[in-house]
Design a protein around this motif. Structure first.
Motif, PDB file in Angstrom:
ATOM      1  N   ASN A 173      26.210  37.127  43.842  1.00  0.00           N
ATOM      2  CA  ASN A 173      25.755  38.121  42.867  1.00  0.00           C
ATOM      3  C   ASN A 173      26.811  39.126  42.432  1.00  0.00           C
ATOM      4  N   ILE A 174      27.990  39.103  43.027  1.00  0.00           N
ATOM      5  CA  ILE A 174      29.026  40.083  42.707  1.00  0.00           C
ATOM      6  C   ILE A 174      30.395  39.409  42.679  1.00  0.00           C
ATOM      7  N   ILE A 175      31.203  39.803  41.703  1.00  0.00           N
ATOM      8  CA  ILE A 175      32.600  39.376  41.663  1.00  0.00           C
ATOM      9  C   ILE A 175      33.476  40.604  41.874  1.00  0.00           C
ATOM     10  N   HIS A 176      34.376  40.498  42.823  1.00  0.00           N
ATOM     11  CA  HIS A 176      35.345  41.552  43.109  1.00  0.00           C
ATOM     12  C   HIS A 176      36.623  41.192  42.359  1.00  0.00           C
ATOM     13  N   ALA A 177      37.045  42.078  41.439  1.00  0.00           N
ATOM     14  CA  ALA A 177      38.203  41.784  40.604  1.00  0.00           C
ATOM     15  C   ALA A 177      39.155  42.973  40.555  1.00  0.00           C
ATOM     16  N   LYS A 178      40.376  42.713  40.088  1.00  0.00           N
ATOM     17  CA  LYS A 178      41.363  43.777  39.913  1.00  0.00           C
ATOM     18  C   LYS A 178      41.865  43.739  38.470  1.00  0.00           C
ATOM     19  N   ILE A 179      41.832  44.886  37.809  1.00  0.00           N
ATOM     20  CA  ILE A 179      42.311  44.998  36.436  1.00  0.00           C
ATOM     21  C   ILE A 179      43.825  44.835  36.421  1.00  0.00           C
ATOM     22  N   THR A 180      44.340  44.059  35.455  1.00  0.00           N
ATOM     23  CA  THR A 180      45.773  43.764  35.431  1.00  0.00           C
ATOM     24  C   THR A 180      46.521  44.420  34.280  1.00  0.00           C
ATOM     25  N   MET A 181      45.820  44.936  33.274  1.00  0.00           N
ATOM     26  CA  MET A 181      46.503  45.449  32.088  1.00  0.00           C
ATOM     27  C   MET A 181      46.012  46.853  31.754  1.00  0.00           C
ATOM     28  N   GLY A 182      46.839  47.601  31.018  1.00  0.00           N
ATOM     29  CA  GLY A 182      46.437  48.895  30.500  1.00  0.00           C
ATOM     30  C   GLY A 182      46.540  50.016  31.520  1.00  0.00           C
ATOM     31  N   GLN A 183      45.980  51.171  31.156  1.00  0.00           N
ATOM     32  CA  GLN A 183      46.108  52.357  32.001  1.00  0.00           C
ATOM     33  C   GLN A 183      45.328  52.248  33.305  1.00  0.00           C
ATOM     34  N   HIS A 184      44.399  51.302  33.372  1.00  0.00           N
ATOM     35  CA  HIS A 184      43.612  51.118  34.594  1.00  0.00           C
ATOM     36  C   HIS A 184      44.125  49.960  35.441  1.00  0.00           C
ATOM     37  N   ALA A 185      45.310  49.463  35.146  1.00  0.00           N
ATOM     38  CA  ALA A 185      45.887  48.352  35.915  1.00  0.00           C
ATOM     39  C   ALA A 185      45.948  48.705  37.396  1.00  0.00           C
ATOM     40  N   GLY A 186      45.501  47.778  38.223  1.00  0.00           N
ATOM     41  CA  GLY A 186      45.483  47.987  39.666  1.00  0.00           C
ATOM     42  C   GLY A 186      44.148  48.450  40.206  1.00  0.00           C
ATOM     43  N   LYS A 187      43.257  48.896  39.321  1.00  0.00           N
ATOM     44  CA  LYS A 187      41.942  49.370  39.778  1.00  0.00           C
ATOM     45  C   LYS A 187      41.072  48.181  40.177  1.00  0.00           C
ATOM     46  N   GLU A 188      40.397  48.299  41.323  1.00  0.00           N
ATOM     47  CA  GLU A 188      39.498  47.255  41.789  1.00  0.00           C
ATOM     48  C   GLU A 188      38.076  47.568  41.334  1.00  0.00           C
ATOM     49  N   VAL A 189      37.389  46.544  40.836  1.00  0.00           N
ATOM     50  CA  VAL A 189      36.059  46.723  40.256  1.00  0.00           C
ATOM     51  C   VAL A 189      35.128  45.629  40.782  1.00  0.00           C
ATOM     52  N   PHE A 190      33.834  45.867  40.600  1.00  0.00           N
ATOM     53  CA  PHE A 190      32.817  44.897  41.011  1.00  0.00           C
ATOM     54  C   PHE A 190      31.944  44.576  39.809  1.00  0.00           C
ATOM     55  N   LEU A 191      31.795  43.295  39.535  1.00  0.00           N
ATOM     56  CA  LEU A 191      31.091  42.840  38.338  1.00  0.00           C
ATOM     57  C   LEU A 191      29.789  42.141  38.725  1.00  0.00           C
ATOM     58  N   PRO A 192      28.653  42.600  38.202  1.00  0.00           N
ATOM     59  CA  PRO A 192      27.371  41.956  38.499  1.00  0.00           C
ATOM     60  C   PRO A 192      27.008  40.918  37.438  1.00  0.00           C
ATOM     61  N   ARG A 193      26.037  40.110  37.748  1.00  0.00           N
ATOM     62  CA  ARG A 193      25.439  39.261  36.717  1.00  0.00           C
ATOM     63  C   ARG A 193      24.597  40.162  35.813  1.00  0.00           C
ATOM     64  N   ILE A 194      24.640  39.919  34.511  1.00  0.00           N
ATOM     65  CA  ILE A 194      23.839  40.705  33.580  1.00  0.00           C
ATOM     66  C   ILE A 194      23.243  39.778  32.520  1.00  0.00           C
ATOM     67  N   PRO A 195      22.124  40.179  31.893  1.00  0.00           N
ATOM     68  CA  PRO A 195      21.565  39.373  30.799  1.00  0.00           C
ATOM     69  C   PRO A 195      22.387  39.550  29.533  1.00  0.00           C
ATOM     70  N   LEU A 196      22.677  38.454  28.872  1.00  0.00           N
ATOM     71  CA  LEU A 196      23.507  38.454  27.668  1.00  0.00           C
ATOM     72  C   LEU A 196      22.820  37.660  26.570  1.00  0.00           C
ATOM     73  N   SER A 197      22.972  38.114  25.328  1.00  0.00           N
ATOM     74  CA  SER A 197      22.430  37.399  24.179  1.00  0.00           C
ATOM     75  C   SER A 197      23.511  37.252  23.129  1.00  0.00           C
ATOM     76  N   PRO A 198      23.492  36.167  22.363  1.00  0.00           N
ATOM     77  CA  PRO A 198      24.506  35.979  21.318  1.00  0.00           C
ATOM     78  C   PRO A 198      24.272  36.923  20.149  1.00  0.00           C
ATOM     79  N   ALA A 199      25.295  37.087  19.330  1.00  0.00           N
ATOM     80  CA  ALA A 199      25.168  37.906  18.124  1.00  0.00           C
ATOM     81  C   ALA A 199      24.180  37.267  17.158  1.00  0.00           C
ATOM     82  N   GLU A 200      23.589  38.096  16.314  1.00  0.00           N
ATOM     83  CA  GLU A 200      22.569  37.590  15.379  1.00  0.00           C
ATOM     84  C   GLU A 200      23.129  36.563  14.412  1.00  0.00           C
TER      85      GLU A 200
END
Length: 226
Positions: A173-200
């Motif tokens: 249920n969770i992905i542990h990732a590290k940002i690689t680009m931009g001003q937040h490079a190196g920050k560790e984050v946790f990504l959950p599953r979320i509901p997604l819908s395509p554009a109209e």
């Protein structure tokens, strides 16, 4: 056949010959050959090896010594293959993740047609859909593989649509990732599953919802997404 070698984003700034070539193409000044085709400079081409498929030659050129460097964030963030269509991107990502060292984990989405009370749209059919901007039904990951975020989750902390990361770890249920680009490079984050819908403008005759991690592999990506 020869394949175009896609260089780093900074190449146009540091390689004057390459940047001048791009300007001529953009301005319509580059001479054409038969059927209005442009002859690419040999310096940006990858020649096929006799026994290798063109895709493998491209992969080996952009990701050399992958087995030795797959854990290096600097190695991963400095390279990517750009393609014009999602179908090419998916083919290349599928090919590279198979070559990527480590044990793979498959994550399957939960798909539904909203308010489909008569069950016209079966899950097996919904699983085959891959609208623009949505993750695939089957997402294959390995530790240290590069991924790209597909939604704005927390822009203040760097989690924006298009943020590039590397996968550090995962569970169901969770992905542990590290940002690689931009001003937040190196920050560790946790990504959950979320509901997604395509554009109209995707043109579906029903409201489609997919619950999945909002990411894709990004060994390869579309030019537009890059």
């Amino acid at each position: 056949m020869e394949k175009l070698k896609l260089s780093k984003n900074m190449r146009a700034r540091i390689d004057s010959t390459f940047s001048e070539f791009l300007l001529r193409v953009g301005n319509g000044d580059e001479p054409t050959v038969a059927d209005d085709l442009i002859a690419l400079p040999t310096s940006i081409l990858i020649k096929n090896q006799i026994d290798d498929l063109p895709e493998d030659c491209l992969i080996n050129a952009i990701f050399p010594s992958l087995d030795d460097n797959f854990k290096s964030i600097d190695y991963m963030k400095d390279r990517a293959i750009l393609a014009t269509k999602n179908e090419y991107v998916d083919m290349l990502n599928d090919r590279i993740i198979k070559q990527f060292p480590g044990e793979e984990k498959e994550f399957y989405s939960f798909d539904e047609a909203v308010d489909d009370t008569n069950h016209h749209y079966q899950p097996e059919f919904l699983n085959t859909l891959l609208p623009n901007g949505l993750p695939p039904h089957k997402l294959v990951l390995k530790k240290h593989c590069p991924i790209i975020l597909l939604r704005n989750l927390d822009p203040t902390n760097g989690l924006c649509n298009g943020t590039r990361m590397v996968c550090q770890d995962f569970n169901c249920n969770i992905i542990h990732a590290k940002i690689t680009m931009g001003q937040h490079a190196g920050k560790e984050v946790f990504l959950p599953r979320i509901p997604l819908s395509p554009a109209e403008d995707e043109g579906f005759s029903f409201k489609f919802k997919r619950k999945q991690f909002p990411i894709r592999l990004c060994f390869a990506m579309t030019i537009n997404k890059s």
